[in-house]
Every structure is written in structure tokens, then in C-alpha cells.
Design a protein around this motif. Structure first.
Motif, PDB file in Angstrom:
ATOM      1  N   MET A  77       0.853  -1.187   0.000  1.00  4.19           N
ATOM      2  CA  MET A  77       0.000   0.000   0.000  1.00  4.19           C
ATOM      3  C   MET A  77       0.892   1.241   0.000  1.00  4.19           C
ATOM      4  O   MET A  77       1.414   1.656   1.029  1.00  4.19           O
ATOM      5  N   THR A  78       1.090   1.818  -1.147  1.00  3.49           N
ATOM      6  CA  THR A  78       2.026   2.920  -1.279  1.00  3.49           C
ATOM      7  C   THR A  78       1.314   4.262  -1.383  1.00  3.49           C
ATOM      8  O   THR A  78       0.245   4.377  -1.976  1.00  3.49           O
ATOM      9  N   ASP A  79       1.914   5.283  -0.777  1.00 11.48           N
ATOM     10  CA  ASP A  79       1.442   6.652  -0.958  1.00 11.48           C
ATOM     11  C   ASP A  79       1.902   7.135  -2.332  1.00 11.48           C
ATOM     12  O   ASP A  79       2.898   6.645  -2.868  1.00 11.48           O
ATOM     13  N   PHE A  80       1.165   8.074  -2.896  1.00  5.69           N
ATOM     14  CA  PHE A  80       1.619   8.639  -4.166  1.00  5.69           C
ATOM     15  C   PHE A  80       1.114  10.064  -4.323  1.00  5.69           C
ATOM     16  O   PHE A  80       0.177  10.502  -3.657  1.00  5.69           O
ATOM     17  N   GLU A  81       1.785  10.789  -5.200  1.00  6.50           N
ATOM     18  CA  GLU A  81       1.360  12.135  -5.594  1.00  6.50           C
ATOM     19  C   GLU A  81       1.567  12.255  -7.096  1.00  6.50           C
ATOM     20  O   GLU A  81       2.619  11.852  -7.616  1.00  6.50           O
ATOM     21  N   VAL A  82       0.562  12.760  -7.796  1.00  8.64           N
ATOM     22  CA  VAL A  82       0.648  12.904  -9.251  1.00  8.64           C
ATOM     23  C   VAL A  82       0.252  14.323  -9.651  1.00  8.64           C
ATOM     24  O   VAL A  82      -0.549  14.969  -8.974  1.00  8.64           O
ATOM     25  N   GLU A  83       0.823  14.781 -10.737  1.00  6.80           N
ATOM     26  CA  GLU A  83       0.443  16.079 -11.310  1.00  6.80           C
ATOM     27  C   GLU A  83      -0.499  15.794 -12.476  1.00  6.80           C
ATOM     28  O   GLU A  83      -0.072  15.349 -13.542  1.00  6.80           O
ATOM     29  N   THR A  84      -1.789  16.002 -12.264  1.00  6.65           N
ATOM     30  CA  THR A  84      -2.788  15.646 -13.272  1.00  6.65           C
ATOM     31  C   THR A  84      -2.948  16.714 -14.345  1.00  6.65           C
ATOM     32  O   THR A  84      -3.356  16.425 -15.460  1.00  6.65           O
ATOM     33  N   LEU A  85      -2.643  17.939 -13.994  1.00  5.09           N
ATOM     34  CA  LEU A  85      -2.598  19.082 -14.918  1.00  5.09           C
ATOM     35  C   LEU A  85      -1.417  19.931 -14.482  1.00  5.09           C
ATOM     36  O   LEU A  85      -0.952  19.808 -13.342  1.00  5.09           O
ATOM     37  N   PRO A  86      -0.919  20.800 -15.334  1.00  9.15           N
ATOM     38  CA  PRO A  86       0.188  21.661 -14.910  1.00  9.15           C
ATOM     39  C   PRO A  86      -0.189  22.432 -13.638  1.00  9.15           C
ATOM     40  O   PRO A  86      -1.184  23.162 -13.603  1.00  9.15           O
ATOM     41  N   GLY A  87       0.594  22.199 -12.565  1.00  7.91           N
ATOM     42  CA  GLY A  87       0.342  22.914 -11.325  1.00  7.91           C
ATOM     43  C   GLY A  87      -0.777  22.354 -10.473  1.00  7.91           C
ATOM     44  O   GLY A  87      -1.162  22.965  -9.474  1.00  7.91           O
ATOM     45  N   VAL A  88      -1.323  21.191 -10.846  1.00  7.51           N
ATOM     46  CA  VAL A  88      -2.383  20.554 -10.053  1.00  7.51           C
ATOM     47  C   VAL A  88      -1.845  19.233  -9.512  1.00  7.51           C
ATOM     48  O   VAL A  88      -1.622  18.291 -10.280  1.00  7.51           O
ATOM     49  N   ARG A  89      -1.648  19.187  -8.209  1.00  7.94           N
ATOM     50  CA  ARG A  89      -1.083  17.982  -7.586  1.00  7.94           C
ATOM     51  C   ARG A  89      -2.151  17.305  -6.730  1.00  7.94           C
ATOM     52  O   ARG A  89      -2.759  17.930  -5.870  1.00  7.94           O
ATOM     53  N   LEU A  90      -2.332  16.026  -6.976  1.00  9.71           N
ATOM     54  CA  LEU A  90      -3.259  15.217  -6.206  1.00  9.71           C
ATOM     55  C   LEU A  90      -2.484  14.080  -5.545  1.00  9.71           C
ATOM     56  O   LEU A  90      -1.600  13.478  -6.173  1.00  9.71           O
ATOM     57  N   GLY A  91      -2.818  13.773  -4.301  1.00 10.14           N
ATOM     58  CA  GLY A  91      -2.067  12.742  -3.601  1.00 10.14           C
ATOM     59  C   GLY A  91      -2.939  11.839  -2.762  1.00 10.14           C
ATOM     60  O   GLY A  91      -4.098  12.140  -2.467  1.00 10.14           O
ATOM     61  N   GLN A  92      -2.370  10.727  -2.394  1.00  9.13           N
ATOM     62  CA  GLN A  92      -3.041   9.738  -1.559  1.00  9.13           C
ATOM     63  C   GLN A  92      -2.088   9.273  -0.475  1.00  9.13           C
ATOM     64  O   GLN A  92      -0.916   9.025  -0.732  1.00  9.13           O
ATOM     65  N   ARG A  93      -2.603   9.156   0.748  1.00  7.05           N
ATOM     66  CA  ARG A  93      -1.805   8.647   1.861  1.00  7.05           C
ATOM     67  C   ARG A  93      -2.611   7.600   2.611  1.00  7.05           C
ATOM     68  O   ARG A  93      -3.841   7.636   2.618  1.00  7.05           O
ATOM     69  N   HIS A  94      -1.894   6.666   3.238  1.00 15.76           N
ATOM     70  CA  HIS A  94      -2.522   5.649   4.077  1.00 15.76           C
ATOM     71  C   HIS A  94      -2.156   5.970   5.525  1.00 15.76           C
ATOM     72  O   HIS A  94      -1.012   5.788   5.940  1.00 15.76           O
ATOM     73  N   VAL A  95      -3.133   6.451   6.283  1.00 16.51           N
ATOM     74  CA  VAL A  95      -2.896   6.942   7.635  1.00 16.51           C
ATOM     75  C   VAL A  95      -3.505   5.973   8.648  1.00 16.51           C
ATOM     76  O   VAL A  95      -4.699   5.666   8.580  1.00 16.51           O
ATOM     77  N   PRO A  96      -2.716   5.486   9.613  1.00 21.62           N
ATOM     78  CA  PRO A  96      -3.277   4.550  10.591  1.00 21.62           C
ATOM     79  C   PRO A  96      -4.309   5.228  11.496  1.00 21.62           C
ATOM     80  O   PRO A  96      -4.204   6.421  11.795  1.00 21.62           O
ATOM     81  N   VAL A  97      -5.320   4.459  11.911  1.00 21.18           N
ATOM     82  CA  VAL A  97      -6.243   4.970  12.913  1.00 21.18           C
ATOM     83  C   VAL A  97      -5.461   5.195  14.200  1.00 21.18           C
ATOM     84  O   VAL A  97      -4.411   4.586  14.426  1.00 21.18           O
ATOM     85  N   THR A  98      -5.972   6.069  15.046  1.00 22.90           N
ATOM     86  CA  THR A  98      -5.253   6.432  16.264  1.00 22.90           C
ATOM     87  C   THR A  98      -5.292   5.324  17.313  1.00 22.90           C
ATOM     88  O   THR A  98      -4.299   5.056  17.991  1.00 22.90           O
ATOM     89  N   ALA A  99      -6.447   4.683  17.440  1.00 26.99           N
ATOM     90  CA  ALA A  99      -6.601   3.667  18.489  1.00 26.99           C
ATOM     91  C   ALA A  99      -7.513   2.555  18.014  1.00 26.99           C
ATOM     92  O   ALA A  99      -8.552   2.813  17.399  1.00 26.99           O
TER      93      ALA A  99
END
Length: 414
Positions: A77-99
Motif C-alpha cells: 500500500m504505497t502513498d503517491f502524488e501525481v500532477e494531473t494538470l500543470p500545477g495541479v497535484r493530487l495525492g493519496q496517503r494511508h494513515v493509521p487509525v489512532t486507536a
């Protein structure tokens, strides 16, 4: 009062009275009311010292297998960031629940392995606080289960079981901080409690009685098939065990072996009614028919005891876990091999898999626009798209960017 009503009553009482209700229910159902349900570090050390060295070594081995597989899942399960248009960055992260809350059943069977599945997996995901509960066993602290919980990495260990334990974890009390997700199997009351609490807290999945389905051809050993079917039937009198085979002689031999084996099983009081009321044998014309029928059942565990078991990987879609070939068995998955044994039942395999690292992670997204021209262009499109849906406020958020960063003029005034 039925299960649903009983569970709702207990949850409401814990919600209203907190620790006082938890203590009353623990005394009533388990005869257990210690000064504190939470075990401190010194108590845990003393309890673990009472556990046989071989048992500790076996726990250590099994948890290594669970941890290794969970680590591979997390790495996939990898995080990523992509530039879908010039100057437009979209990203995804996998964040653990706190408890997270880990429920490790006791009662009829002290399911020590559930500690590995619910605690180790959460810790590999990165959960910072894992609060684990297990009921007392005949009025005593279960040492092996506590050892497994401690070795798995539990941050808090409570000797507390049943609906009131699950409710305390989900809702929080004066002494037990609430968690964000509940994981682990339990009896019908615990399963119903998780169902009722879902929404206020996340859960791993809705679980019912354990299930086994064996697909076998004429290459299978009837004795092995019979033993494996009964291995899961012993979980309880409502645990289904199904054989689908292309061989009528094998079907007859399996039935005969089961009749021979059942009287001598120490757990026959559970396995016998399970086979009598929920056991099935189907003879089909081909393995393709067997795979199709097995998918209709969408069972928790599916053993494939055929000459070419890996063909099931492509042929089947609806199952909790596959066990391929005679050298593998469902009991390996339950106890030692490393994949998670918290799996979907009652047809839930049609839409979900079992507990895994991803269940303790929230897949979240982020967005950033750094290019003025891109912001202006998106603003114009946002304005038009929003007004089609009659969302004027949304449209104006787009309008101000189209005007500030582009050449558009506002057609409305403050």
C-alpha cells in the motif's frame, strides 16, 4: 429478551453509567470484579512467567509469521502524488487509525490466536494505541492469552469480556478510553454488539459461525477430507461444513469416516450437531461446476484438495480464504501460517475480504493547485458545473478564483 434486545440494553447501560455498569455486568456474567480490569506491567510480567516456555516459543513463532505477512501487505500500500494538470497535484496517503480495540475471545475456547491477528496486524499498520480485552476463564486470568496479547504489542490489556467489554472500548468509560475501530471474533452477543455499535466506531467485519467448504476430486484422500471438515465443525453446533466433489466414491468414503471419527472426538458435543444440522455433501459433474457452486456458498474457508489446486485461484471469486492442496489446511490459517484468520462469513465474502493491515489504515487524499492559470481554469469549470446542480455557493468559490487568477469578471457583488 432476545440477543438483539439484550445487547442493546447492555450498550445503553454502559453508555449511561460507564464503569459502574461494566463492573456490574462483569460480576454478573463472569463472576469477575477485580480492583482494576486493566493489568499493570508488573502483573503482566508475573502472569507471563507462569506460561510454559514451549508455549511462549510457539506464540513467538506464530506472531513472526503474522507480522511478516502483514508487513508485506503494508508494503503493497504505497502513498503517491501525481500532477494531473500543470500545477495541479493530487495525492493519496494511508494513515493509521489512532486507536484500535482488540477483542480476544475466551469462554468455550480461549482463542489465543486472535491476539496475533488483531494486535500484531494493527501494530504493523502503525496504530499507536491498541487496547485489548479478553474475558476471565472460569474466574481466572488466562495466562497464555495475556502472554500472547503482551507479546503481540498491546498497549493496554483488560481482563474483561462480553458485550460490556466491547461497549466500553467503543464508547469509552471513566477508566477506558474509546477506540476508533473494533476487531476480533466473538460469540453471537459480541457480534451483535459490534453490529449495533458500527457507525459510532469502525469494525473489522460482521462475523457469524465459522464455515468450511472442501472442493475435492478423485485424487483427494477421503480420510484427510473428513478430518478437515470436522476440524471446523468443532467450533460450535452452528458451524457449517460442506464437501463438493466430483467423485461419488470419495463422497461415500468421507461420510463413513466422519461417522467413525465423531464418537471419539473430545469436541463431539459441538462437532456432532454441526455436522448433523449443517453438514452437506454435493457430488457434481466437473470441477467447473464445483467452483461455481462453491462461489454461491461464498464461505469463509475453502480448501481445494484436487490434482491441480491452483486452478481455483482463477476459477473462484467469492471466498474468505483459499487453502490450496493437501499439504495446507484451514487449521494452519487459524493458528500458525501467518494469514489473518478473522474472515467473512454468512456470504459476506461476496463483497469483502477478511481482516488485514488495510483495515487499520484510512486511505485519505489531498489536493494542491500551485499554478494560477490552472486555478482560474478550474474555477470557470467549477462555476458552470455547480450551477447545473443549483449550488450557487459552490459556483462562487470557483468564480472568485477564475477572477483572481484569470481574466473572468464576477457577475455577482458582495
Amino acid at each position: 429478551m432476545n440477543v438483539k434486545e439484550s445487547v442493546a440494553s447492555i450498550i445503553d447501560d454502559v453508555r449511561e453509567r460507564g464503569d459502574a455498569a461494566v463492573r456490574e455486568f462483569s460480576a454478573r456474567f463472569d463472576g469477575w470484579s477485580p480492583e482494576s480490569f486493566l493489568l499493570d506491567r508488573e502483573s503482566i510480567d508475573r502472569i507471563v512467567e507462569r506460561v510454559d516456555d514451549q508455549a511462549l516459543e510457539d506464540i513467538r513463532f506464530v506472531q513472526q509469521q503474522v507480522r511478516r505477512f502483514a508487513e508485506h501487505q503494508r508494503a503493497s500500500m504505497t502513498d503517491f502524488e501525481v500532477e494531473t494538470l500543470p500545477g495541479v497535484r493530487l495525492g493519496q496517503r494511508h494513515v493509521p487509525v489512532t486507536a484500535s480495540g482488540a477483542y480476544v475471545p475466551g469462554g468455550r475456547y480461549p482463542l489465543t490466536a486472535s491476539a496475533h491477528m488483531t494486535i500484531v496486524t494493527a501494530k504493523v499498520a502503525g496504530v499507536s494505541r491498541v487496547a485489548a480485552c479478553t474475558p476471565p476463564l472460569r474466574g481466572q486470568i488466562p495466562p497464555v492469552t495475556v502472554a500472547a496479547m503482551r507479546m503481540a504489542g498491546a498497549d493496554e490489556i483488560y481482563v474483561l469480556g462480553g458485550v460490556h467489554a466491547v461497549a466500553a472500548l467503543a464508547l469509552g468509560t471513566e477508566s477506558i478510553a474509546r477506540v476508533n475501530i473494533l476487531a476480533g471474533p466473538g460469540n453471537a452477543y459480541v457480534a451483535e454488539a459490534k453490529r449495533q455499535l458500527f457507525g459510532e466506531v469502525g469494525i473489522d467485519l460482521f462475523a457469524g459461525p465459522t464455515e468450511i467448504l472442501v472442493i475435492a476430486d478423485d485424487s483427494a484422500d477421503a480420510f484427510v477430507v473428513a478430518v478437515d471438515l470436522l476440524s471446523q465443525a468443532e467450533h460450535g453446533p452452528d458451524s457449517p461444513a460442506v464437501l463438493i466433489t466430483t467423485s461419488a466414491p470419495l463422497a461415500a468414503a468421507v461420510r463413513e469416516y466422519i461417522e467413525q471419527l465423531l464418537p471419539g472426538m473430545p469436541t463431539r458435543d459441538y462437532a456432532g450437531p454441526a455436522w448433523r444440522d449443517h453438514g452437506e455433501i454435493h457430488v457434481v459433474g466437473s470441477l467447473d461446476e464445483a467452483y461455481t457452486l462453491a462461489d454461491r456458498y461464498a464461505f469463509e474457508h475453502v480448501e481445494v484438495l484436487t490434482a491441480e489446486p491452483r486452478k481455483a485461484l482463477d476459477a473462484m471469486r467469492d471466498y474468505g480464504a483459499l487453502f490450496l492442496g493437501e499439504k495446507t489446511c484451514v487449521s494452519f490459517g487459524d493458528k500458525v501460517i501467518g494469514t489473518n484468520h478473522v474472515l467473512p462469513t454468512r456470504g459476506a465474502a461476496r463483497y469483502t475480504g477478511g481482516l488485514w493491515v488495510g483495515k487499520f489504515l484510512k486511505t485519505v487524499t489531498y489536493q494542491e493547485v500551485t499554478d494560477p492559470a490552472a486555478s482560474a481554469m478550474l474555477g470557470e469549470v467549477c462555476g458552470r458545473a455547480s450551477r447545473v446542480e443549483l449550488f450557487e455557493g459552490h459556483a462562487r468559490s470557483g468564480d472568485v478564483r477564475a477572477a483572481k487568477y484569470g481574466e473572468a469578471q464576477l457577475t455577482w457583488k458582495p
